[in-house]
Structures are given as C-alpha cells and as structure tokens.
Scaffold this active site. Structure first.
Site, mmCIF file in Angstrom:
data_model
loop_
_atom_site.group_PDB
_atom_site.id
_atom_site.type_symbol
_atom_site.label_atom_id
_atom_site.label_comp_id
_atom_site.label_asym_id
_atom_site.label_seq_id
_atom_site.Cartn_x
_atom_site.Cartn_y
_atom_site.Cartn_z
ATOM 1 N N LYS A 40 0.837 -1.209 0.000
ATOM 2 C CA LYS A 40 0.000 0.000 0.000
ATOM 3 C C LYS A 40 0.872 1.259 0.000
ATOM 4 O O LYS A 40 0.648 2.177 -0.782
ATOM 5 C CB LYS A 40 -0.939 0.010 1.222
ATOM 6 C CG LYS A 40 -1.857 -1.215 1.284
ATOM 7 C CD LYS A 40 -2.795 -1.169 2.483
ATOM 8 C CE LYS A 40 -2.109 -1.230 3.833
ATOM 9 N NZ LYS A 40 -1.412 -2.510 4.126
ATOM 10 N N ARG B 110 -9.846 0.225 8.837
ATOM 11 C CA ARG B 110 -9.331 -1.120 9.042
ATOM 12 C C ARG B 110 -10.323 -1.975 9.819
ATOM 13 O O ARG B 110 -10.025 -3.138 10.090
ATOM 14 C CB ARG B 110 -8.062 -1.002 9.879
ATOM 15 C CG ARG B 110 -6.813 -1.635 9.287
ATOM 16 C CD ARG B 110 -5.722 -1.416 10.316
ATOM 17 N NE ARG B 110 -4.461 -1.964 9.977
ATOM 18 C CZ ARG B 110 -3.509 -1.323 9.306
ATOM 19 N NH1 ARG B 110 -3.721 -0.122 8.820
ATOM 20 N NH2 ARG B 110 -2.351 -1.903 9.110
ATOM 21 N N ARG C 222 11.360 -5.725 4.960
ATOM 22 C CA ARG C 222 11.081 -4.291 4.748
ATOM 23 C C ARG C 222 12.054 -3.423 5.540
ATOM 24 O O ARG C 222 12.312 -3.648 6.711
ATOM 25 C CB ARG C 222 9.647 -3.989 5.180
ATOM 26 C CG ARG C 222 9.347 -2.485 5.243
ATOM 27 C CD ARG C 222 7.884 -2.173 5.189
ATOM 28 N NE ARG C 222 7.094 -2.771 6.245
ATOM 29 C CZ ARG C 222 5.757 -2.730 6.289
ATOM 30 N NH1 ARG C 222 5.081 -2.121 5.325
ATOM 31 N NH2 ARG C 222 5.104 -3.287 7.279
ATOM 32 N N ARG D 176 10.935 -1.511 11.151
ATOM 33 C CA ARG D 176 9.871 -1.216 12.102
ATOM 34 C C ARG D 176 9.856 -2.227 13.239
ATOM 35 O O ARG D 176 10.110 -3.398 13.019
ATOM 36 C CB ARG D 176 8.519 -1.218 11.368
ATOM 37 C CG ARG D 176 8.219 0.104 10.710
ATOM 38 C CD ARG D 176 7.058 0.047 9.763
ATOM 39 N NE ARG D 176 5.890 -0.670 10.284
ATOM 40 C CZ ARG D 176 4.754 -0.793 9.613
ATOM 41 N NH1 ARG D 176 4.623 -0.243 8.415
ATOM 42 N NH2 ARG D 176 3.758 -1.448 10.125
#
Ligand code: ADP
Ligand code: ADP
Length: 216
Positions: free
Chosen positions: A11, A86, A125, A153
């Site tokens: 996204k 969400r 990521r 993250r």
C-alpha cells in the site's frame, strides 16, 4: 480513494507512486501513528503498546485522528487513505462523516496478496528515516550507501506479522463487503513487480479518480 490490503501488500509503495499521478495527499494511519509515538504525544502514548504487538489501536483514537486530518485544506480536492479504515466501525464512521460533508468516495482499491508472501515482504522491509522511502532487502534493494541508515519497524517481526495478518482477516475483512455493496470496490492483484501493480491500479482508477488540481 482508499487503499486496503494486508500488512505488507504494498500500500505504501503504491501510494508513493500514485500521488504523482493523482496529485492528492497520501494519508497513512500507520505513518501518522508512528509519528505520534516518536513525538511522544498523548495519542502516541496511547497507541504505542498496541502497535508493538501488532494489535489494532482502538477505533475511537484512529477515527478522531483521521477525520481531523481529512478536514485539512489540502484534502479539498481529494485524498488517498492508506491503512484506514481497518474495521467495520471505522468504515461506518468515515461514511457518516463523508456524507455529512457531501463528499463521495470514488474507489476502494483492494490490493490482494496471499498470506504466504506477506511474511517475506514484511521481514525484509526497511525504510529510510529521512525520506520515508520503502525498500526491501531482496525485492527492492536499497543503494549500498543507504544501507547503514535504514531502519526496520518494531512490529515487522515474524511474531507480530502473524497477529497482524490474523487481525486483518478478522477485523478488516468485513469492510470488503461494505464497499462492495456501494459498488466502489476494485480488486487488484498485488503480486508482481511494483511497476506492473501500479499500472493495474491506474487501469481500474483512471476513469473514476482525479480532480483538476486547484487553478488548473
Ligand atoms: P502495514 O503497513 O503493515 O499495513 P500500518 O503502518 O498501516 O501497517 O499500521 C501499523 C500499525 O498501526 C498497525 O498494526 C496498528 O497497530 C496501527 N494502525 C494503523 N492504522 C490503524 C487503523 N486504521 N486502526 C487501528 N490501528 C491502526
Ligand atoms: P504496506 O504499506 O501495505 O504494509 P509496503 O508498501 O510497505 O506495504 O511494502 C511491504 C514490503 O514489500 C516493502 O519492503 C516493499 O519494498 C515490498 N514490496 C512492495 N511492493 C512489492 C511488490 N510488488 N513485490 C515485491 N515486494 C514488494
């Protein structure tokens, strides 16, 4: 418009490309919450413990944050929501607010990526803390000189991904029929090179999204 999809579906990657095409602000609930945590605001303190474990932040906190954001002047000609709504109550709260403001959603893009690809996408990521650019150690490798400063993250661990995926199916799944019933849901295959996925999204959005930019 809204971008929906499991964690790691792409996204953020796609939003960064689409804002050039559509010239509307990219509003990521996850980015806003991470900024609040970093700044140590009251909202950030509330959200932190939920986010670390891969749990959803309570609806009222996120709804307030996003409804306030989309009233800002830069959203007057449209906006791209990423990561919100969400849950079904979030979708309903957004719907009520937009109706009140006489704003119509043009499209909800559902980026579909199978669960078995998600863990690899999430654990690889990395992002640039200065520019926000998203990389992947294998699929979208960063330039060698940036590698040392990239960050991972806190919630991009295999354990938190399992929780996030389970929440996605149980909590976010119910917004799909909600938008399908409004005839604005557009399913897009999120597997393939990012450029190919962007082309697919533009193909489904092209005719429906896009407002002249101010002064155009
Ligand atoms: P991803 O990019 O992996 O889909 P996000 O950056 O959108 O994840 O969100 C990271 C975390 O922030 C979520 O796991 C959740 O804790 C919190 N969060 C983001 N958006 C929402 C939302 N709309 N409702 C509740 N929690 C949210
Ligand atoms: P989301 O915002 O949905 O959580 P991201 O855009 O942050 O997802 O992408 C998650 C990870 O997957 C990132 O490391 C990104 O570089 C990588 N990625 C994004 N799109 C693709 C793609 N089409 N193919 C392979 N990897 C991708």
């Amino acid at each position: 418009m809204i971008l929906v999809g499991p964690p790691g579906a792409g996204k953020g990657t796609q939003a960064a490309r689409l804002i050039d095409t559509y010239q509307i602000p990219h509003i990521s609930s996850g980015d806003m919450l991470r900024a609040a945590v970093k700044e140590g605001t009251a909202l950030g303190l509330q959200a932190d413990s939920y986010m670390k474990g891969g749990h959803l932040v309570p609806d009222d906190v996120v709804i307030g944050m996003i409804l306030e954001r989309i009233q800002k002047p830069d959203c007057a000609h449209g906006f791209m929501l990423d990561g919100f709504p969400r849950t079904r109550p979030q979708a309903e709260a957004l719907d009520t607010a937009l109706r009140g403001a006489q704003v119509e959603l043009d499209a909800v893009v559902l980026l579909e990526v199978p669960d078995q690809l998600i863990v690899d996408r999430i654990t690889g990521r990395r992002s640039d803390p200065d520019t926000g650019t998203i990389y992947h150690l294998t699929f979208s490798p960063p330039p060698a000189e940036l590698l040392a400063k990239l960050v991972q993250r806190k919630d991009d661990t295999a354990e938190a991904v399992a929780t996030r995926l389970a929440k996605y199916h149980s909590e976010t799944g119910p917004i799909v029929p909600f938008y399908d019933g409004m005839n604005i849901l557009r399913r897009v295959d999120g597997v393939g090179e990012p450029d190919v996925v962007t082309t697919r999204i533009i193909a489904v959005l092209g005719p429906v999204v896009g407002r002249p930019s101010p002064g155009a």
